[in-house]
Design a protein around this motif. Structure first.
Motif, PDB file in Angstrom:
ATOM      1  N   PRO A   1      21.812  44.237  40.970  1.00 29.24           N
ATOM      2  CA  PRO A   1      22.585  43.551  42.011  1.00 29.24           C
ATOM      3  C   PRO A   1      24.052  43.408  41.611  1.00 29.24           C
ATOM      4  O   PRO A   1      24.378  43.243  40.430  1.00 29.24           O
ATOM      5  CB  PRO A   1      21.904  42.186  42.113  1.00 29.24           C
ATOM      6  N   LEU A   2      24.894  43.462  42.609  1.00 26.31           N
ATOM      7  CA  LEU A   2      26.332  43.327  42.373  1.00 26.31           C
ATOM      8  C   LEU A   2      26.654  41.931  41.829  1.00 26.31           C
ATOM      9  O   LEU A   2      27.599  41.760  41.054  1.00 26.31           O
ATOM     10  CB  LEU A   2      27.095  43.575  43.678  1.00 26.31           C
ATOM     11  N   LEU A   3      25.886  40.943  42.242  1.00 20.26           N
ATOM     12  CA  LEU A   3      26.103  39.568  41.792  1.00 20.26           C
ATOM     13  C   LEU A   3      25.046  39.158  40.760  1.00 20.26           C
ATOM     14  O   LEU A   3      24.537  38.034  40.779  1.00 20.26           O
ATOM     15  CB  LEU A   3      26.083  38.607  42.982  1.00 20.26           C
ATOM     16  N   ALA A   4      24.729  40.082  39.882  1.00 20.11           N
ATOM     17  CA  ALA A   4      23.719  39.810  38.851  1.00 20.11           C
ATOM     18  C   ALA A   4      24.123  38.594  38.034  1.00 20.11           C
ATOM     19  O   ALA A   4      25.283  38.391  37.705  1.00 20.11           O
ATOM     20  CB  ALA A   4      23.565  41.029  37.941  1.00 20.11           C
ATOM     21  N   GLY A   5      23.142  37.764  37.710  1.00 19.64           N
ATOM     22  CA  GLY A   5      23.421  36.562  36.931  1.00 19.64           C
ATOM     23  C   GLY A   5      23.600  35.327  37.782  1.00 19.64           C
ATOM     24  O   GLY A   5      23.638  34.203  37.265  1.00 19.64           O
ATOM     25  N   LEU A   6      23.714  35.506  39.092  1.00 13.95           N
ATOM     26  CA  LEU A   6      23.866  34.376  40.001  1.00 13.95           C
ATOM     27  C   LEU A   6      22.552  34.132  40.725  1.00 13.95           C
ATOM     28  O   LEU A   6      21.766  35.056  40.962  1.00 13.95           O
ATOM     29  CB  LEU A   6      24.979  34.653  41.023  1.00 13.95           C
ATOM     30  N   GLY A   7      22.327  32.868  41.097  1.00 10.87           N
ATOM     31  CA  GLY A   7      21.100  32.520  41.778  1.00 10.87           C
ATOM     32  C   GLY A   7      21.332  31.876  43.120  1.00 10.87           C
ATOM     33  O   GLY A   7      22.471  31.648  43.550  1.00 10.87           O
ATOM     34  N   VAL A   8      20.243  31.569  43.780  1.00  9.60           N
ATOM     35  CA  VAL A   8      20.288  30.965  45.114  1.00  9.60           C
ATOM     36  C   VAL A   8      21.104  29.676  45.109  1.00  9.60           C
ATOM     37  O   VAL A   8      21.972  29.464  45.949  1.00  9.60           O
ATOM     38  CB  VAL A   8      18.854  30.701  45.619  1.00  9.60           C
ATOM     39  N   GLU A   9      20.820  28.800  44.145  1.00 11.48           N
ATOM     40  CA  GLU A   9      21.501  27.513  44.121  1.00 11.48           C
ATOM     41  C   GLU A   9      23.000  27.666  43.848  1.00 11.48           C
ATOM     42  O   GLU A   9      23.810  26.873  44.325  1.00 11.48           O
ATOM     43  CB  GLU A   9      20.870  26.588  43.084  1.00 11.48           C
ATOM     44  N   ASP A  10      23.368  28.683  43.064  1.00 14.01           N
ATOM     45  CA  ASP A  10      24.788  28.929  42.808  1.00 14.01           C
ATOM     46  C   ASP A  10      25.522  29.200  44.122  1.00 14.01           C
ATOM     47  O   ASP A  10      26.563  28.599  44.414  1.00 14.01           O
ATOM     48  CB  ASP A  10      24.976  30.124  41.866  1.00 14.01           C
TER      49      ASP A  10
END
Length: 778
Positions: A160-169
């Motif tokens: 994913p382009l936003l790897a390391g980020l989650g839903v809550e972020d």
């Protein structure tokens, strides 16, 4: 009338790019809807995905999507048009929500997300209009509901382009709830572009910021925090209350004219929500907003004028001044402001460039027939050269002496030789001894005496005289106000109505300055005297990286105290990331140590300056001759014109006029470019002059100086070669004799190229023949 109808900003943008006939039908639809929303011909039906969203028929092909808000005080239904589109692009899964950060209504359109991303999330869109589906008799696709955002989605094929980020972020930052899982499924920039093309503005800024490498903390500080309204839990579901926080337009006849002029006009006055807090607040004294090109300084200043005008008590006159350095930029500011203010409020704003303002003060204080002819610096410089020739003076060159006179003697209002001996010369470079000052003063005295005998003065002299007159006027006002306070305190108000006893007031209640970095010290003294010190007295917008006229001022020394009242904008909403990164290299070369001031005693830089927009990389075009450069320019311009007129890659059909420009590095080449484009290039042209645009051609052509403060969707810079940027004559003159002066001249040339490059919104093309300017990015 049984219903009130408002237009969501995104819907207004969609209307811009529709055919004129469709716009006309939309207004007919609006009239019918306001009279009776339940009219059978409108075919009003709720969508299955979100019962608060309805579709209604504009004609056989187009549909209006509306959100039902509630009732007004008179019991009329309140509706918001959230989209206008072809029937085949209307799906049951379209929805509205209230953003948890901004409290605004958001319309979320999943149809632009992209097929690959939808498939990863297990979503299939269902056409809401049978006429917009497949062939008659073909069953509609069965919708597959997405998994809850808190549950993991199927892993994509690539990281994913936003790897390391989650839903809550993403939720905590303010990304629209319906788009969170899709944002986390994106694997490449083209998918992200598709996702944000129909996303709410805050979501777009956040996702582009994260994709550009901003940390969560930076995004929260620069994008989320400025628009956070701290909603109560009960407010997160009240559409009626959210409508008051949402940018909407009343659907009426006044909107027609704006839509006909296209979205570029609206964009030129669009205030980003993150900037609104700078506009809608009170300041205890002068306030300065700085930032790189495209961060919205001018737009903030214009909206500040609008805000101040709305706060004015009833009355007449022009208590608000909006001023800037150049005449053609003043024309542009007036046109933009007329898009914001109602005519009665616009009439209370004095819009004038700074030299015109100084001339007005001088005319008021000069007897009829006693005025002087004002001359440009080039004429005065030739006059000074003649003085040096007659004196057989070879130690000092005219350019150095003229700047010494302008920046030190006039800049500090030094009226005696002793005052000049004691004066600070910060930033002047070449040092001068006391005997040197005596000689310089003598030469300049002869120079000014000659001008005086000829009945001439420079604009710098005019500004200095105007400042002295205005400061004397302010002193009288203060003296008389003191007398008034004293007599009032004793309950004995002097009521002498003679002209000498009128209690004068300052010219303005508020002063707003754009492109502040180019004003002379005398200009600032004049402005300071024109408005009483106090709350909301001065609002100042400027960027020293764009200083192209060499006027360096420390505001504290001219009575304008901005300590503790300043803000810096770092996000560009005009220039794409690709254009911006190249432009920054011009004034901040890799490994270079170039210092810019901050209009006060500190320094400024472009740290953190970035764009949230994406676009094509600037095109750098090397040519072998001037003829080839002109020929290739004409080909590029014809292509741009055709793309804008037919919709191009973004699908937006626009009038090319005023959206395309050619920026010429060399003044002598302006006429050559215009003649070639008209005669050989089969293009219509208009010249950018000090008075604004001259002519009605599609392509605007002018020197770099004329582009200050202006904006174009597509821009070509021609003649960007070594020897022109910077001038070979300047480099040769100062390389050995005055290295500090050479450094200042080179800084000014860098700033000029930086200004020119950042006038482009979407597309930038730079060309040259021979050897390229050393300032161009490699």
């Amino acid at each position: 009338m049984t219903a009130r109808l408002s237009l969501y900003e995104k819907a207004e943008q969609e209307l811009y790019k529709l055919d004129r006939s469709v716009k006309g039908k939309f207004y007919d639809f609006s009239h019918r809807f306001r009279q009776n929303p339940d009219h059978p011909g409108l075919d009003l039906k709720p969508l299955k995905g979100d019962g608060r969203v309805y579709r209604a028929k504009i004609d056989q092909s187009y549909r209006a999507l509306l959100a039902k808000i509630g009732l007004d005080a008179a019991g009329r239904e309140k509706w918001l048009v959230v989209a206008v589109r072809h029937r085949k692009h209307v799906y049951e899964e379209l929805s509205v929500a209230i953003n948890r950060i901004t409290g605004e209504i958001e319309f979320v359109d999943l149809s632009v997300v992209g097929r690959s991303v939808l498939q990863r999330a297990g979503m299939t869109l269902t056409p809401a209009d049978p006429e917009g589906g497949g062939e008659p008799g073909t069953p509609a696709p069965v919708p597959v509901g997405p998994e809850p955002a808190d549950q993991a989605i199927a892993p994509p094929e690539a990281e994913p382009l936003l790897a390391g980020l989650g839903v809550e972020d993403l939720r905590d930052l303010g990304v629209a709830e319906q788009l969170i899982e899709f944002a986390l499924a994106v694997t490449e920039s083209t998918e992200l572009d598709a996702l944000v093309s129909g996303a709410p503005l805050l979501t777009k800024d956040i996702l582009y910021g994260l994709a550009a490498g901003l940390s969560i903390e930076d995004v929260r500080k620069e994008i989320t925090a400025p628009v956070d309204v701290a909603l109560e839990e009960s407010e997160r579901h009240d559409l009626d209350a959210a409508l008051a926080r949402t940018t909407v337009t009343t659907v009426d006849d006044a909107l027609k004219d704006i839509l006909e002029e296209g979205d570029f006009r609206a964009w030129k006055v669009f205030l980003h929500p993150a900037q609104a807090k700078l506009v809608h607040r009170h300041y205890s004294g002068p306030f300065r907003v700085s930032g790189g090109p495209g961060t919205g300084k001018t737009i903030v200043a214009l909206h500040r004028v609008n805000y101040l005008a709305e706060q004015l008590p009833p009355g007449h006159g022009k208590p608000i001044l909006l001023t800037t350095f150049t005449k053609n930029l003043t024309t542009d500011l007036r046109a933009r402001l007329s898009s914001l203010l109602e005519p009665e409020l616009l009439a209370r704003v004095d819009i004038t460039h700074i030299d015109q303002l100084a001339a007005r003060v001088l005319n008021e204080n000069t007897a009829a027939g006693a005025g002087k002819q004002r001359i440009y610096d080039s004429v005065a410089l030739n006059n000074l050269r003649q003085v040096l020739l007659e004196l057989d003076e070879k130690r000092w060159d005219a350019e150095f002496l003229y700047e010494e006179w302008e920046q030190v003697i006039l800049g500090q209002s030094l009226g005696t030789r002793k005052a000049y001996f004691d004066a600070r010369r910060a930033g002047r470079g070449r040092s001068v001894s006391r005997p040197d000052r005596a000689q310089i003063w003598k030469i300049l005295e002869q120079f000014t005496t000659r001008l005086d005998k000829e009945g001439r003065e420079t604009w710098g002299q005019a500004a200095e005289r105007a400042a002295r007159f205005e400061m004397q006027r302010a002193a009288k006002i203060e003296q008389r106000q003191g007398y008034k306070d004293e007599t009032d305190g004793k309950n004995h108000i002097h009521r002498d109505d003679s002209s000498g006893m009128h209690y004068l007031s300052h010219r303005y209640r508020h002063v707003v300055v754009d492109e502040a970095q180019d004003l002379r010290p005398a200009h600032w003294k004049m402005l300071r005297a024109m408005v009483a010190p106090g709350e909301d007295d001065m609002f100042i917008a400027g960027d020293t990286h764009q200083r192209i006229y060499g006027q360096q001022v420390t505001l504290g020394t001219v009575g304008v105290n901005i300590r503790g009242r300043a803000a810096r904008l770092t996000l560009s909403y005009r220039t794409t990331r690709e254009i911006l990164s190249r432009a920054i290299e011009v004034v901040n070369p890799k490994g270079g140590q170039i210092t810019f001031d901050d209009l006060d005693d500190g320094t400024d830089n472009l740290d953190g300056y970035r764009s949230v927009l994406r676009g094509p990389a600037p095109e750098l075009v090397r040519c072998v001759s001037w003829d080839e450069e002109l020929a290739r320019l004409a080909v590029a311009l014809r292509s741009w014109r055709a793309e804008l007129a037919t919709g191009g890659t973004d699908g937006k059909v626009r009038d090319p006029r005023g959206n395309i420009a050619v920026c010429v590095a060399d003044r002598d080449a302006v006429n050559q470019v215009m003649l070639y484009l008209a005669a050989e290039g089969e293009l219509t042209v208009a010249e950018l002059t000090k008075d604004g645009v001259k002519g009605d051609g599609d392509i605007h052509v002018g020197t770099m100086h004329r582009f200050k403060g202006l904006e174009y969707q597509r821009l070509a810079i021609v003649g960007a070669r070594d020897g022109v940027i910077p001038r070979a004559s300047v480099v040769q003159r100062y390389r050995e004799t005055d290295p500090r002066r050479l450094a200042r001249e080179e800084l000014k040339a860098r700033s000029l190229l930086f200004v020119a490059a950042t006038r482009a919104r979407d597309t930038l093309r730079i060309s040259w023949y021979g050897k390229a300017s050393p300032y161009l990015p490699r």
